[in-house]
Design an enzyme around this catalytic site. Sequence first.
Site, mmCIF file in Angstrom:
data_model
loop_
_atom_site.group_PDB
_atom_site.id
_atom_site.type_symbol
_atom_site.label_atom_id
_atom_site.label_comp_id
_atom_site.label_asym_id
_atom_site.label_seq_id
_atom_site.Cartn_x
_atom_site.Cartn_y
_atom_site.Cartn_z
ATOM 1 N N GLY A 267 -9.782 8.351 8.276
ATOM 2 C CA GLY A 267 -10.682 8.608 7.141
ATOM 3 C C GLY A 267 -11.949 7.822 7.420
ATOM 4 O O GLY A 267 -11.889 6.796 8.103
ATOM 5 N N ARG B 142 -2.412 -2.173 -3.436
ATOM 6 C CA ARG B 142 -3.610 -1.371 -3.238
ATOM 7 C C ARG B 142 -3.484 -0.143 -4.140
ATOM 8 O O ARG B 142 -2.478 0.562 -4.084
ATOM 9 C CB ARG B 142 -3.719 -0.929 -1.790
ATOM 10 C CG ARG B 142 -4.889 0.012 -1.593
ATOM 11 C CD ARG B 142 -4.940 0.584 -0.197
ATOM 12 N NE ARG B 142 -6.029 1.545 -0.109
ATOM 13 C CZ ARG B 142 -5.954 2.691 0.540
ATOM 14 N NH1 ARG B 142 -4.847 3.022 1.161
ATOM 15 N NH2 ARG B 142 -6.981 3.487 0.580
ATOM 16 N N GLU C 7 -8.136 -5.014 5.126
ATOM 17 C CA GLU C 7 -7.996 -4.726 3.693
ATOM 18 C C GLU C 7 -6.847 -5.511 3.067
ATOM 19 O O GLU C 7 -6.952 -6.000 1.948
ATOM 20 C CB GLU C 7 -7.780 -3.210 3.498
ATOM 21 C CG GLU C 7 -9.032 -2.415 3.830
ATOM 22 C CD GLU C 7 -8.754 -0.966 4.191
ATOM 23 O OE1 GLU C 7 -8.250 -0.719 5.308
ATOM 24 O OE2 GLU C 7 -9.045 -0.082 3.379
ATOM 25 N N ASP D 71 -7.094 12.649 17.080
ATOM 26 C CA ASP D 71 -7.143 11.289 17.608
ATOM 27 C C ASP D 71 -8.342 11.128 18.535
ATOM 28 O O ASP D 71 -8.469 11.844 19.532
ATOM 29 C CB ASP D 71 -5.838 10.986 18.358
ATOM 30 C CG ASP D 71 -5.703 9.496 18.645
ATOM 31 O OD1 ASP D 71 -6.661 8.900 19.195
ATOM 32 O OD2 ASP D 71 -4.660 8.917 18.317
ATOM 33 N N MET D 72 -9.191 10.184 18.180
ATOM 34 C CA MET D 72 -10.433 9.995 18.940
ATOM 35 C C MET D 72 -10.174 9.711 20.414
ATOM 36 O O MET D 72 -10.935 10.144 21.282
ATOM 37 C CB MET D 72 -11.234 8.854 18.295
ATOM 38 C CG MET D 72 -12.590 8.657 18.880
ATOM 39 S SD MET D 72 -13.554 10.194 18.911
ATOM 40 C CE MET D 72 -14.214 10.246 17.264
ATOM 41 N N ARG D 73 -9.095 9.006 20.709
ATOM 42 C CA ARG D 73 -8.823 8.671 22.123
ATOM 43 C C ARG D 73 -8.650 9.926 22.956
ATOM 44 O O ARG D 73 -9.171 10.022 24.084
ATOM 45 C CB ARG D 73 -7.563 7.789 22.238
ATOM 46 C CG ARG D 73 -7.828 6.363 21.824
ATOM 47 C CD ARG D 73 -6.561 5.622 21.554
ATOM 48 N NE ARG D 73 -5.963 6.074 20.296
ATOM 49 C CZ ARG D 73 -5.166 5.339 19.539
ATOM 50 N NH1 ARG D 73 -4.826 4.130 19.943
ATOM 51 N NH2 ARG D 73 -4.675 5.790 18.417
ATOM 52 N N GLY E 207 -12.644 5.432 10.669
ATOM 53 C CA GLY E 207 -11.266 5.499 11.147
ATOM 54 C C GLY E 207 -10.844 6.941 11.046
ATOM 55 O O GLY E 207 -11.691 7.825 11.116
ATOM 56 N N ARG F 66 -10.404 15.814 7.969
ATOM 57 C CA ARG F 66 -11.184 16.291 6.815
ATOM 58 C C ARG F 66 -12.572 16.767 7.246
ATOM 59 O O ARG F 66 -13.183 16.183 8.139
ATOM 60 C CB ARG F 66 -11.367 15.177 5.782
ATOM 61 C CG ARG F 66 -10.085 14.730 5.148
ATOM 62 C CD ARG F 66 -10.387 13.721 4.019
ATOM 63 N NE ARG F 66 -9.201 12.952 3.712
ATOM 64 C CZ ARG F 66 -9.148 11.628 3.675
ATOM 65 N NH1 ARG F 66 -10.236 10.899 3.897
ATOM 66 N NH2 ARG F 66 -8.031 11.014 3.398
ATOM 67 N N GLY G 107 -14.625 2.706 14.757
ATOM 68 C CA GLY G 107 -15.776 1.787 14.767
ATOM 69 C C GLY G 107 -15.499 0.511 15.538
ATOM 70 O O GLY G 107 -16.368 -0.004 16.245
ATOM 71 N N GLU G 108 -14.278 0.000 15.443
ATOM 72 C CA GLU G 108 -13.949 -1.261 16.118
ATOM 73 C C GLU G 108 -13.605 -1.063 17.585
ATOM 74 O O GLU G 108 -13.787 -1.958 18.405
ATOM 75 C CB GLU G 108 -12.743 -1.934 15.433
ATOM 76 C CG GLU G 108 -13.050 -2.445 14.043
ATOM 77 C CD GLU G 108 -11.796 -2.892 13.295
ATOM 78 O OE1 GLU G 108 -10.792 -3.246 13.939
ATOM 79 O OE2 GLU G 108 -11.819 -2.866 12.045
ATOM 80 N N HIS H 37 -12.554 3.522 0.178
ATOM 81 C CA HIS H 37 -12.669 2.462 1.201
ATOM 82 C C HIS H 37 -13.385 1.220 0.672
ATOM 83 O O HIS H 37 -13.913 0.426 1.441
ATOM 84 C CB HIS H 37 -13.443 2.950 2.455
ATOM 85 C CG HIS H 37 -12.716 3.981 3.242
ATOM 86 N ND1 HIS H 37 -13.371 5.011 3.875
ATOM 87 C CD2 HIS H 37 -11.413 4.144 3.520
ATOM 88 C CE1 HIS H 37 -12.496 5.776 4.498
ATOM 89 N NE2 HIS H 37 -11.288 5.269 4.286
ATOM 90 N N ASN I 13 0.880 -1.177 0.000
ATOM 91 C CA ASN I 13 0.000 0.000 0.000
ATOM 92 C C ASN I 13 0.916 1.224 0.000
ATOM 93 O O ASN I 13 1.452 1.607 1.029
ATOM 94 C CB ASN I 13 -0.862 -0.054 1.274
ATOM 95 C CG ASN I 13 -1.803 1.129 1.381
ATOM 96 O OD1 ASN I 13 -1.801 2.017 0.527
ATOM 97 N ND2 ASN I 13 -2.595 1.136 2.444
#
Length: 401
Positions: free
Chosen positions: A209, A90, A388, A280-282, A207, A238, A331-332, A179, A9
Amino acid sequence: MGGKVLVINAGSSSMKWSLFSKNDFSIVASGIAERVGIEGSFLKINFEGSEIKKEIKLNDHKAAAIETLKLWQKHKIVKKINEVELIGFRVVHGGEYFNDSIKIDSKVIELIGECSKFAPLHNPGALQAINAMLDILPNAKMSATFDTAFHTTIPSINSQYGINREFAQKWGIKKYGMHGISHKFITLKLQEILNKNSVNFVNLHIGNGASLCAVKDSKSFDTSMGFTPLAGIMMGTRSGDIDPAIHEYATEVAGMSLKEFTNLLNKNSGLLGVSGISSDMRDLVKRYKENDENAIFTLNLYAQKIVDYLANYINKVGKKIDALVFTAGIGENSSFIRELVIEKLDLPNLNIELDQNKNNISPSEIKDYLLISSNNSQIPVYVIRTNEELLIAQDAVKLYE
Ligand code: AMP
């Protein structure tokens, strides 16, 4: 040692890779070459639980590949380089040319180059990596897997913008979506989980993105990213959808160039730009729990943007809907965001409800997937881990079987 499948990738200045064993698709090693062509380049490899790092000048993708292979031999990751039988790349953009993974030949290379106009930051990196590997491992069988391919089934009623049709067609302006490799992986996994040949669901790939996909009869029917990955829901940095006329306002009133404004939308908007704290979501969840008003607003805005698409896509998938699926980094792993999203759904005559205990199970205990909805929920909600690289490796093997 048996044959290997290498998945690459490549971005404009990085090359991420995973090495799989061909017989059972177990991971042998993975790694990345970073800052390729830039000062301070380095290689990182994860192998048998430890991390190998080497700072080394990497002028281009070919140098990155050569130095990576040298490290493999040094650390006995492979005995001989020709154990690499297959290489799957990819590729972000396949335009309208590719609706599935494909064996690489000179025509495919030419068309990937043609699609660089749609993904100028991504396709050229993939091409450089492909050309490098053709030089270094000419006997390996190579294939390309596209992020856009899964979305080529989106009907024009969902892919066409409400802009002048002649102009749009002339310049190839439509929703291509991104995605797709992850959305396809989750579709196949959900088929397996539900033991059905065909599934109808909404996939929330959230994620850094992020995009939602309405999947009908196992095919992409609509997705939230568009002509570029900037469209749709709010992301790490974004903006997601905005009124297109803001561009002109930004150039005329705020005195920015179009490039500067587009850069602001890509790199300094979303979670980072709204909160001014972090992408960062955390970090943001932590601040939310400390009652930081800024974090509370940002995460509510973020969840609302997701719910606006989710409600729309539940409607698009229609009455045959089998499930909602959360996947990718947030999401995970973030039970908090999953709850915030589901809480905001308020569809008449449709109860979608999480089982708090299941939703709060530690991410480390979720192997491949987990059903997190309660028995009362009229639509089951799952967390499914995306992979992926695995899909790219499997497609490479399938193509040359
Ligand atoms: P991805 O682009 O799929 O790798 O996802 C990256 C995003 O996932 C970042 O915003 C991370 O903060 C987020 N993420 C990863 N682990 C967690 C976690 N345990 N809780 C919340 N967010 C997480």
